[in-house]
Scaffold this motif. Structure first.
Motif, PDB file in Angstrom:
ATOM      1  N   ILE A  59       0.864  -1.179   0.000  1.00 22.53           N
ATOM      2  CA  ILE A  59       0.000   0.000   0.000  1.00 22.53           C
ATOM      3  C   ILE A  59       0.899   1.226   0.000  1.00 22.53           C
ATOM      4  O   ILE A  59       1.737   1.384   0.896  1.00 22.53           O
ATOM      5  CB  ILE A  59      -0.924   0.018   1.233  1.00 22.53           C
ATOM      6  CG1 ILE A  59      -1.748  -1.271   1.304  1.00 22.53           C
ATOM      7  CG2 ILE A  59      -1.829   1.243   1.216  1.00 22.53           C
ATOM      8  CD1 ILE A  59      -2.517  -1.445   2.602  1.00 22.53           C
ATOM      9  N   GLU A  60       0.737   2.083  -0.999  1.00 25.28           N
ATOM     10  CA  GLU A  60       1.617   3.249  -1.128  1.00 25.28           C
ATOM     11  C   GLU A  60       0.800   4.537  -1.094  1.00 25.28           C
ATOM     12  O   GLU A  60      -0.009   4.800  -1.989  1.00 25.28           O
ATOM     13  CB  GLU A  60       2.409   3.178  -2.436  1.00 25.28           C
ATOM     14  CG  GLU A  60       3.433   2.053  -2.476  1.00 25.28           C
ATOM     15  CD  GLU A  60       4.274   2.098  -3.738  1.00 25.28           C
ATOM     16  OE1 GLU A  60       3.859   2.752  -4.730  1.00 25.28           O
ATOM     17  OE2 GLU A  60       5.355   1.473  -3.755  1.00 25.28           O
ATOM     18  N   HIS A  61       0.981   5.321  -0.036  1.00 28.06           N
ATOM     19  CA  HIS A  61       0.414   6.676   0.085  1.00 28.06           C
ATOM     20  C   HIS A  61      -1.084   6.697  -0.241  1.00 28.06           C
ATOM     21  O   HIS A  61      -1.561   7.560  -0.993  1.00 28.06           O
ATOM     22  CB  HIS A  61       1.183   7.648  -0.813  1.00 28.06           C
ATOM     23  CG  HIS A  61       2.655   7.686  -0.533  1.00 28.06           C
ATOM     24  ND1 HIS A  61       3.180   8.235   0.619  1.00 28.06           N
ATOM     25  CD2 HIS A  61       3.717   7.218  -1.253  1.00 28.06           C
ATOM     26  CE1 HIS A  61       4.506   8.110   0.605  1.00 28.06           C
ATOM     27  NE2 HIS A  61       4.851   7.493  -0.513  1.00 28.06           N
ATOM     28  N   LEU A  62      -1.801   5.759   0.365  1.00 29.17           N
ATOM     29  CA  LEU A  62      -3.234   5.634   0.115  1.00 29.17           C
ATOM     30  C   LEU A  62      -4.005   6.780   0.771  1.00 29.17           C
ATOM     31  O   LEU A  62      -3.837   7.057   1.962  1.00 29.17           O
ATOM     32  CB  LEU A  62      -3.736   4.300   0.654  1.00 29.17           C
ATOM     33  CG  LEU A  62      -5.230   4.015   0.500  1.00 29.17           C
ATOM     34  CD1 LEU A  62      -5.608   3.878  -0.968  1.00 29.17           C
ATOM     35  CD2 LEU A  62      -5.615   2.752   1.278  1.00 29.17           C
ATOM     36  N   LEU A 111       1.971   0.699   3.718  1.00 27.94           N
ATOM     37  CA  LEU A 111       2.294  -0.535   4.436  1.00 27.94           C
ATOM     38  C   LEU A 111       2.808  -1.561   3.438  1.00 27.94           C
ATOM     39  O   LEU A 111       2.464  -1.515   2.260  1.00 27.94           O
ATOM     40  CB  LEU A 111       1.060  -1.114   5.136  1.00 27.94           C
ATOM     41  CG  LEU A 111       0.485  -0.382   6.344  1.00 27.94           C
ATOM     42  CD1 LEU A 111      -0.826  -1.037   6.773  1.00 27.94           C
ATOM     43  CD2 LEU A 111       1.468  -0.352   7.493  1.00 27.94           C
ATOM     44  N   SER A 112       3.595  -2.504   3.933  1.00 29.87           N
ATOM     45  CA  SER A 112       4.099  -3.583   3.079  1.00 29.87           C
ATOM     46  C   SER A 112       3.953  -4.907   3.819  1.00 29.87           C
ATOM     47  O   SER A 112       4.484  -5.077   4.917  1.00 29.87           O
ATOM     48  CB  SER A 112       5.566  -3.335   2.726  1.00 29.87           C
ATOM     49  OG  SER A 112       6.055  -4.362   1.882  1.00 29.87           O
ATOM     50  N   LYS A 162     -11.317  -2.385   2.298  1.00 27.46           N
ATOM     51  CA  LYS A 162     -12.204  -2.396   1.119  1.00 27.46           C
ATOM     52  C   LYS A 162     -11.513  -1.798  -0.102  1.00 27.46           C
ATOM     53  O   LYS A 162     -11.810  -2.191  -1.235  1.00 27.46           O
ATOM     54  CB  LYS A 162     -13.503  -1.660   1.443  1.00 27.46           C
ATOM     55  CG  LYS A 162     -14.421  -2.463   2.359  1.00 27.46           C
ATOM     56  CD  LYS A 162     -15.770  -1.790   2.561  1.00 27.46           C
ATOM     57  CE  LYS A 162     -16.705  -2.682   3.365  1.00 27.46           C
ATOM     58  NZ  LYS A 162     -18.024  -2.064   3.581  1.00 27.46           N
ATOM     59  N   ALA A 163     -10.588  -0.884   0.101  1.00 24.71           N
ATOM     60  CA  ALA A 163      -9.784  -0.378  -1.017  1.00 24.71           C
ATOM     61  C   ALA A 163      -8.823  -1.459  -1.509  1.00 24.71           C
ATOM     62  O   ALA A 163      -8.645  -1.652  -2.719  1.00 24.71           O
ATOM     63  CB  ALA A 163      -9.018   0.865  -0.593  1.00 24.71           C
ATOM     64  N   VAL A 164      -8.225  -2.194  -0.579  1.00 22.84           N
ATOM     65  CA  VAL A 164      -7.274  -3.252  -0.935  1.00 22.84           C
ATOM     66  C   VAL A 164      -7.936  -4.330  -1.783  1.00 22.84           C
ATOM     67  O   VAL A 164      -7.360  -4.807  -2.771  1.00 22.84           O
ATOM     68  CB  VAL A 164      -6.655  -3.874   0.343  1.00 22.84           C
ATOM     69  CG1 VAL A 164      -5.922  -5.179   0.017  1.00 22.84           C
ATOM     70  CG2 VAL A 164      -5.699  -2.890   1.009  1.00 22.84           C
ATOM     71  N   VAL A 165      -9.158  -4.715  -1.429  1.00 25.10           N
ATOM     72  CA  VAL A 165      -9.817  -5.820  -2.145  1.00 25.10           C
ATOM     73  C   VAL A 165     -10.632  -5.351  -3.352  1.00 25.10           C
ATOM     74  O   VAL A 165     -11.261  -6.159  -4.033  1.00 25.10           O
ATOM     75  CB  VAL A 165     -10.713  -6.651  -1.196  1.00 25.10           C
ATOM     76  CG1 VAL A 165      -9.884  -7.247  -0.083  1.00 25.10           C
ATOM     77  CG2 VAL A 165     -11.863  -5.818  -0.633  1.00 25.10           C
ATOM     78  N   GLY A 166     -10.612  -4.040  -3.624  1.00 30.86           N
ATOM     79  CA  GLY A 166     -11.241  -3.530  -4.839  1.00 30.86           C
ATOM     80  C   GLY A 166     -12.700  -3.157  -4.707  1.00 30.86           C
ATOM     81  O   GLY A 166     -13.367  -2.928  -5.719  1.00 30.86           O
ATOM     82  N   ILE A 214      -2.175   0.543  -4.720  1.00 29.14           N
ATOM     83  CA  ILE A 214      -2.190  -0.722  -3.997  1.00 29.14           C
ATOM     84  C   ILE A 214      -1.749  -1.815  -4.957  1.00 29.14           C
ATOM     85  O   ILE A 214      -2.350  -1.979  -6.028  1.00 29.14           O
ATOM     86  CB  ILE A 214      -3.599  -1.033  -3.445  1.00 29.14           C
ATOM     87  CG1 ILE A 214      -4.024   0.029  -2.421  1.00 29.14           C
ATOM     88  CG2 ILE A 214      -3.630  -2.428  -2.814  1.00 29.14           C
ATOM     89  CD1 ILE A 214      -5.481  -0.075  -2.003  1.00 29.14           C
ATOM     90  N   TYR A 215      -0.710  -2.545  -4.571  1.00 27.26           N
ATOM     91  CA  TYR A 215      -0.185  -3.632  -5.398  1.00 27.26           C
ATOM     92  C   TYR A 215      -0.391  -4.961  -4.682  1.00 27.26           C
ATOM     93  O   TYR A 215      -0.083  -5.095  -3.489  1.00 27.26           O
ATOM     94  CB  TYR A 215       1.302  -3.439  -5.671  1.00 27.26           C
ATOM     95  CG  TYR A 215       1.629  -2.190  -6.467  1.00 27.26           C
ATOM     96  CD1 TYR A 215       1.461  -2.150  -7.843  1.00 27.26           C
ATOM     97  CD2 TYR A 215       2.106  -1.044  -5.824  1.00 27.26           C
ATOM     98  CE1 TYR A 215       1.749  -1.009  -8.575  1.00 27.26           C
ATOM     99  CE2 TYR A 215       2.400   0.106  -6.545  1.00 27.26           C
ATOM    100  CZ  TYR A 215       2.222   0.112  -7.916  1.00 27.26           C
ATOM    101  OH  TYR A 215       2.508   1.247  -8.629  1.00 27.26           O
ATOM    102  N   ILE A 216      -0.885  -5.938  -5.418  1.00 25.82           N
ATOM    103  CA  ILE A 216      -1.041  -7.285  -4.911  1.00 25.82           C
ATOM    104  C   ILE A 216      -0.280  -8.218  -5.836  1.00 25.82           C
ATOM    105  O   ILE A 216      -0.566  -8.289  -7.029  1.00 25.82           O
ATOM    106  CB  ILE A 216      -2.531  -7.685  -4.837  1.00 25.82           C
ATOM    107  CG1 ILE A 216      -3.252  -6.782  -3.824  1.00 25.82           C
ATOM    108  CG2 ILE A 216      -2.670  -9.156  -4.463  1.00 25.82           C
ATOM    109  CD1 ILE A 216      -4.746  -6.960  -3.814  1.00 25.82           C
ATOM    110  N   ASN A 217       0.728  -8.851  -5.271  1.00 24.87           N
ATOM    111  CA  ASN A 217       1.590  -9.735  -6.067  1.00 24.87           C
ATOM    112  C   ASN A 217       2.191  -8.986  -7.252  1.00 24.87           C
ATOM    113  O   ASN A 217       2.337  -9.527  -8.349  1.00 24.87           O
ATOM    114  CB  ASN A 217       0.792 -10.947  -6.547  1.00 24.87           C
ATOM    115  CG  ASN A 217       1.596 -12.231  -6.501  1.00 24.87           C
ATOM    116  OD1 ASN A 217       2.612 -12.315  -5.818  1.00 24.87           O
ATOM    117  ND2 ASN A 217       1.151 -13.229  -7.223  1.00 24.87           N
TER     118      ASN A 217
END
Length: 237
Positions: free
Chosen positions: A4-7, A23-24, A46-50, A59-62
């Motif tokens: 998570i970058e500067h959300l 966060l990482s 909820k932002a992380v999961v779209g 937000i980067y996942i994998n």
């Protein structure tokens, strides 16, 4: 696994739910996300999961962006909300198989996963019943089984122990540890600080949308308990 970058997430009323959060979460992490009600935990998740769009940041996942490549991101994650909203006209089996179909889980593999987790969470005799007849705890356990059916690499949970009895909570903690031992990662919010202290290797504390502290749990708590650190953070405006 999750970066998570500067959300930044702002609601229409102008309130910043999340303010410049970074966060990482790496493979092997059980990362606890802690804050008071309204601190921004669920908005972040909820932002992380779209589910929620966000104003700024990434937000980067994998290694892939949830904003520009949501399908590839969602293929490797599973999300369990604090209040599972399931299709109540379906049986437990039908719902779990519906989720397995979405993730293209092969029949032999899904059968193995359903048998494993329905027995573990004591749902084997209830999955043939319609979800409308379930208690809150049974719905929670059904949501857990459905989340695990495709063997996610990243598990996102929002207050996962709410509604679970002590036995169910114990089995969930064992399942979480098994997932990270197999190369996965977990990011979850909780109000149960003693569970977070025993279960997590990393912790982040958020207050009014801002990250207060994060890192290895030993570093965050120092010579104090996690509860005392959290209360000290909450006591200083």
């Amino acid at each position: 696994m999750l970066k998570i970058e500067h959300l930044i997430k702002t609601y229409p009323n102008g309130k910043k739910a999340v303010d410049d959060l970074s966060l990482s979460i790496q493979e092997g992490d059980i990362y606890g996300f802690i804050g008071a009600n309204g601190a921004g935990k669920t908005s972040t998740i909820k932002a992380v999961v779209g589910i929620h769009e966000f104003d700024q940041g990434e937000i980067y996942i994998n290694g892939k962006s949830i904003r520009t490549d949501p399908l590839q991101c969602k293929k490797v994650l599973a999300y369990i909300p604090d209040n599972p909203d399931l299709y109540e006209h379906l049986t437990g089996y039908q719902y779990i198989n519906f989720i397995a179909d979405i993730y293209d889980v092969e029949l032999s593999e899904r059968k193995q996963q359903i048998e494993k987790y329905s027995e573990l969470f004591e749902m084997s005799s209830s999955l043939g019943n319609v979800i409308a007849s379930y208690s809150h705890g049974m719905k929670q356990r059904t949501a857990i089984i459905a989340a695990l059916v495709h063997k996610p690499k990243l598990l996102i949970l929002d207050e996962p122990f709410v509604g679970l009895d002590p036995k169910g909570a114990w089995h969930l903690k064992q399942t979480m540890q098994e997932l990270v031992q197999n190369g996965g990662a977990i990011f979850f919010s909780t109000h149960v600080l003693d569970v977070a202290e025993k279960l997590c290797n990393k912790i982040a504390i958020i207050k009014r949308g801002e990250l207060i502290t994060s890192g290895n749990i030993e570093t965050v708590r120092g010579n104090h308990s996690l509860e005392s650190v959290f209360m000290e953070v909450q006591g200083h405006e």
